[in-house]
Design an enzyme around this catalytic site. Structure first.
Site, PDB file in Angstrom:
ATOM      1  N   ARG A  66      -9.503   1.809   8.951  1.00 34.67           N
ATOM      2  CA  ARG A  66      -9.069   0.444   9.209  1.00 34.67           C
ATOM      3  C   ARG A  66     -10.090  -0.310  10.048  1.00 34.67           C
ATOM      4  NH1 ARG A  66      -3.453   0.964   8.684  1.00 34.67           N
ATOM      5  NH2 ARG A  66      -2.176  -0.837   9.147  1.00 34.67           N
ATOM      6  N   LYS A 109       0.822  -1.226   0.000  1.00 33.34           N
ATOM      7  CA  LYS A 109       0.000   0.000   0.000  1.00 33.34           C
ATOM      8  C   LYS A 109       0.847   1.263   0.000  1.00 33.34           C
ATOM      9  CE  LYS A 109      -2.362  -0.717   3.754  1.00 33.34           C
ATOM     10  NZ  LYS A 109      -1.879  -2.036   4.182  1.00 33.34           N
ATOM     11  N   ARG A 129      12.026  -2.368  10.811  1.00 34.92           N
ATOM     12  CA  ARG A 129      10.876  -1.690  11.404  1.00 34.92           C
ATOM     13  C   ARG A 129      10.446  -2.469  12.642  1.00 34.92           C
ATOM     14  NH1 ARG A 129       5.621  -0.030   7.785  1.00 34.92           N
ATOM     15  NH2 ARG A 129       4.426  -1.076   9.405  1.00 34.92           N
ATOM     16  N   ARG A 187      11.263  -7.570   4.751  1.00 32.29           N
ATOM     17  CA  ARG A 187      11.400  -6.155   5.118  1.00 32.29           C
ATOM     18  C   ARG A 187      11.982  -6.026   6.531  1.00 32.29           C
ATOM     19  NH1 ARG A 187       6.112  -2.423   4.775  1.00 32.29           N
ATOM     20  NH2 ARG A 187       5.714  -3.094   6.885  1.00 32.29           N
ATOM     21  N   ARG A 246      -0.760  -8.478  13.172  1.00 26.31           N
ATOM     22  CA  ARG A 246      -1.285  -7.463  12.248  1.00 26.31           C
ATOM     23  C   ARG A 246      -2.196  -8.092  11.191  1.00 26.31           C
ATOM     24  NH1 ARG A 246       4.213  -5.424  10.757  1.00 26.31           N
ATOM     25  NH2 ARG A 246       3.277  -4.241   9.084  1.00 26.31           N
TER      26      ARG A 246
HETATM   27  P1  ADP Z   1       0.878  -1.913   7.717  1.00 20.20           P
HETATM   28  O1  ADP Z   1      -0.245  -1.716   6.732  1.00 20.20           O
HETATM   29  O2  ADP Z   1       2.108  -2.449   7.092  1.00 20.20           O
HETATM   30  O3  ADP Z   1       0.462  -2.690   8.947  1.00 20.20           O
HETATM   31  P2  ADP Z   1       0.851   0.940   8.530  1.00 20.20           P
HETATM   32  O4  ADP Z   1       2.046   1.788   8.332  1.00 20.20           O
HETATM   33  O5  ADP Z   1      -0.382   1.298   7.770  1.00 20.20           O
HETATM   34  O6  ADP Z   1       1.354  -0.519   8.260  1.00 20.20           O
HETATM   35  O7  ADP Z   1       0.461   0.931  10.087  1.00 20.20           O
HETATM   36  C1  ADP Z   1       1.383   0.582  11.094  1.00 20.20           C
HETATM   37  C2  ADP Z   1       0.676   0.559  12.460  1.00 20.20           C
HETATM   38  O8  ADP Z   1       0.163   1.878  12.758  1.00 20.20           O
HETATM   39  C3  ADP Z   1      -0.552  -0.350  12.567  1.00 20.20           C
HETATM   40  O9  ADP Z   1      -0.201  -1.685  12.859  1.00 20.20           O
HETATM   41  C4  ADP Z   1      -1.338   0.330  13.705  1.00 20.20           C
HETATM   42  O10 ADP Z   1      -0.786   0.040  14.972  1.00 20.20           O
HETATM   43  C5  ADP Z   1      -1.091   1.809  13.438  1.00 20.20           C
HETATM   44  N1  ADP Z   1      -2.149   2.394  12.557  1.00 20.20           N
HETATM   45  C6  ADP Z   1      -1.962   2.907  11.294  1.00 20.20           C
HETATM   46  N2  ADP Z   1      -3.132   3.348  10.786  1.00 20.20           N
HETATM   47  C7  ADP Z   1      -4.068   3.097  11.717  1.00 20.20           C
HETATM   48  C8  ADP Z   1      -5.475   3.289  11.784  1.00 20.20           C
HETATM   49  N3  ADP Z   1      -6.160   3.833  10.767  1.00 20.20           N
HETATM   50  N4  ADP Z   1      -6.138   2.900  12.920  1.00 20.20           N
HETATM   51  C9  ADP Z   1      -5.491   2.361  13.951  1.00 20.20           C
HETATM   52  N5  ADP Z   1      -4.155   2.136  13.966  1.00 20.20           N
HETATM   53  C10 ADP Z   1      -3.452   2.490  12.863  1.00 20.20           C
END
Ligand code: ADP
Length: 185
Positions: free
Chosen positions: A90, A15, A132, A126, A143
């Site tokens: 989300r 994404k 990370r 990754r 996740r």
């Molecule tokens: P990925 O899609 O690889 O899990 P992101 O960078 O989108 O990574 O998100 C990393 C973390 O940030 C998530 O696992 C969550 O803890 C937090 N996060 C990001 N966006 C949201 C959201 N919209 N609602 C709640 N937590 C979020």
């Protein structure tokens, strides 16, 4: 015309990479809640210290916190003519909040489709390359569970606005599939 696009897909679907390219091609801001939250953690702000352990565990930050961040971001001038939202909404609660924030909040929802075995392999790779903190095996599994439980129902929620695109292949090939799907929409 305002282009309001949401990008959905499991962690590791690509994404972030695709969002930056699509936003660039369409001249709309790329708004990533994950990036904004990681920046808060890196700055050591109050928000950052509130979310750090939740993110490290692979859990979701509370809807109210994330909705507040997005509300503030969408109020900026550059988001008036469109945006590409990456990682938000989300949960159903966030999706409903977004509908309350913006009239016609959603134009198109692009779902990047990648099988879970493939995303686990990508995320483990990754983890080795970028380090990370939420890319270790246990957190990756968490996740993915959170995605299945809380985020995948959004595909039904958005119904006819959804375009599902195969996310497996070279970055440029996936990008062209997305741009072709958007052009037809
Ligand atoms: P990925 O899609 O690889 O899990 P992101 O960078 O989108 O990574 O998100 C990393 C973390 O940030 C998530 O696992 C969550 O803890 C937090 N996060 C990001 N966006 C949201 C959201 N919209 N609602 C709640 N937590 C979020």
């Amino acid at each position: 015309m305002a282009r309001r696009i949401l990008l959905l897909g499991p962690p590791g679907a690509g994404k972030g990479t695709q969002a930056a390219l699509i936003a660039n091609a369409l001249h709309v801001p790329h708004i990533s809640t994950g990036d904004m939250l990681r920046a808060a953690v890196a700055e050591g702000s109050d928000l950052g210290s509130q979310v750090e352990s939740v993110m490290a565990a692979g859990d979701l930050v509370s809807d109210s916190l994330v909705v507040a961040i997005v509300d503030e971001r969408l109020a900026k001038e550059d988001a008036r003519c469109g945006y590409l939202l990456d990682g938000f909404p989300r949960t159903l609660g966030q999706a409903e909040a977004l509908n309350d924030l913006v009239i016609d909040a959603i134009g198109t929802v692009v779902v990047l489709d990648v099988a879970s075995e493939v995303v686990v392999q990508r995320l483990l790779k990754r983890a080795e390359e970028e380090g990370r903190s939420d890319d270790n095996e246990e957190t990756i599994r968490r996740r993915l569970e959170v995605y299945e439980a809380d985020t995948s129902p959004l595909v039904n929620f958005y119904g006819a606005a959804v375009l599902t695109v195969d996310g497996v292949g070279a970055v440029d090939d996936v990008l062209s599939r997305i741009m072709i799907a958007l052009a037809k929409s």
